[in-house]
Design a protein around this motif. Sequence first.
Motif, PDB file in Angstrom:
ATOM      1  N   UNK A   1       0.795  -1.228   0.000  1.00  0.00           N
ATOM      2  CA  UNK A   1       0.000   0.000   0.000  1.00  0.00           C
ATOM      3  C   UNK A   1       0.828   1.280   0.000  1.00  0.00           C
ATOM      4  N   UNK A   2       2.077   1.227   0.363  1.00  0.00           N
ATOM      5  CA  UNK A   2       2.907   2.425   0.462  1.00  0.00           C
ATOM      6  C   UNK A   2       3.537   2.757  -0.882  1.00  0.00           C
ATOM      7  N   UNK A   3       3.633   4.058  -1.154  1.00  0.00           N
ATOM      8  CA  UNK A   3       4.281   4.468  -2.404  1.00  0.00           C
ATOM      9  C   UNK A   3       5.787   4.640  -2.225  1.00  0.00           C
ATOM     10  N   UNK A   4       6.229   4.986  -1.027  1.00  0.00           N
ATOM     11  CA  UNK A   4       7.665   5.167  -0.769  1.00  0.00           C
ATOM     12  C   UNK A   4       8.183   4.004   0.073  1.00  0.00           C
ATOM     13  N   UNK A   5       8.206   2.836  -0.523  1.00  0.00           N
ATOM     14  CA  UNK A   5       8.558   1.613   0.189  1.00  0.00           C
ATOM     15  C   UNK A   5       9.955   1.634   0.784  1.00  0.00           C
ATOM     16  N   UNK A   6      10.918   2.011   0.010  1.00  0.00           N
ATOM     17  CA  UNK A   6      12.307   1.823   0.425  1.00  0.00           C
ATOM     18  C   UNK A   6      12.668   2.632   1.659  1.00  0.00           C
ATOM     19  N   UNK A   7      12.157   3.848   1.793  1.00  0.00           N
ATOM     20  CA  UNK A   7      12.564   4.685   2.914  1.00  0.00           C
ATOM     21  C   UNK A   7      11.824   4.328   4.204  1.00  0.00           C
ATOM     22  N   UNK A   8      10.555   4.046   4.100  1.00  0.00           N
ATOM     23  CA  UNK A   8       9.749   3.834   5.296  1.00  0.00           C
ATOM     24  C   UNK A   8       9.873   2.438   5.898  1.00  0.00           C
ATOM     25  N   UNK A   9      10.340   1.490   5.129  1.00  0.00           N
ATOM     26  CA  UNK A   9      10.333   0.102   5.597  1.00  0.00           C
ATOM     27  C   UNK A   9      11.696  -0.432   6.015  1.00  0.00           C
ATOM     28  N   UNK A  10      12.709   0.401   5.975  1.00  0.00           N
ATOM     29  CA  UNK A  10      14.043  -0.075   6.357  1.00  0.00           C
ATOM     30  C   UNK A  10      14.045  -0.523   7.818  1.00  0.00           C
ATOM     31  N   UNK A  11      13.547   0.316   8.713  1.00  0.00           N
ATOM     32  CA  UNK A  11      13.525  -0.004  10.141  1.00  0.00           C
ATOM     33  C   UNK A  11      12.662  -1.213  10.469  1.00  0.00           C
ATOM     34  N   UNK A  12      11.382  -1.233   9.988  1.00  0.00           N
ATOM     35  CA  UNK A  12      10.540  -2.401  10.283  1.00  0.00           C
ATOM     36  C   UNK A  12      11.093  -3.716   9.747  1.00  0.00           C
ATOM     37  N   UNK A  13      11.714  -3.684   8.586  1.00  0.00           N
ATOM     38  CA  UNK A  13      12.284  -4.921   8.036  1.00  0.00           C
ATOM     39  C   UNK A  13      13.489  -5.364   8.866  1.00  0.00           C
TER      40      UNK A  13
END
Length: 106
Positions: A19-31
Motif C-alpha cells: 500500500x505504500x508508495x515510498x517503500x524503500x525509505x519507510x520500511x528499512x527499520x521495520x524490516x
Amino acid sequence: AEIESVHSMIEDVTYQMQTSSSQSKDLIGPIAILKYKQTRAAELVADNICQIFGGRALTRTGMGKFVEKFHRSHKMQSILGGSEEIMADLAIREAVKQMGPNPSRL
C-alpha cells in the motif's frame, strides 16, 4: 508467542509494502526489526526443540534428522543478511531519523 508475533510483523510489513508508495525509505527499520525478531525466534525454537527431542535432536538419521539440520543451519539466517546486532542498530538509527530534529518527543 514469538512465532506469532513474527508472523504478525510479516503480515504488517507485507501490507505496508503493497500500500505504500515510498517503500524503500519507510520500511528499512521495520524490516530490520523483523529480521532481528525472526532470528531470535529461530534461536528459541532450536533450543526448545533440542530440549524436547533430547538425544534424538543430535542424530542425523531417523526422527531427529530434521531437528539436527535446523539446529545446525538456523544461525546461517542471521548471518547472511546482517547479524542481529547490525539489524538492531539499523532499526534504531532509522527510528531516530524518522523522529526528526526534536528527539525529545520520545
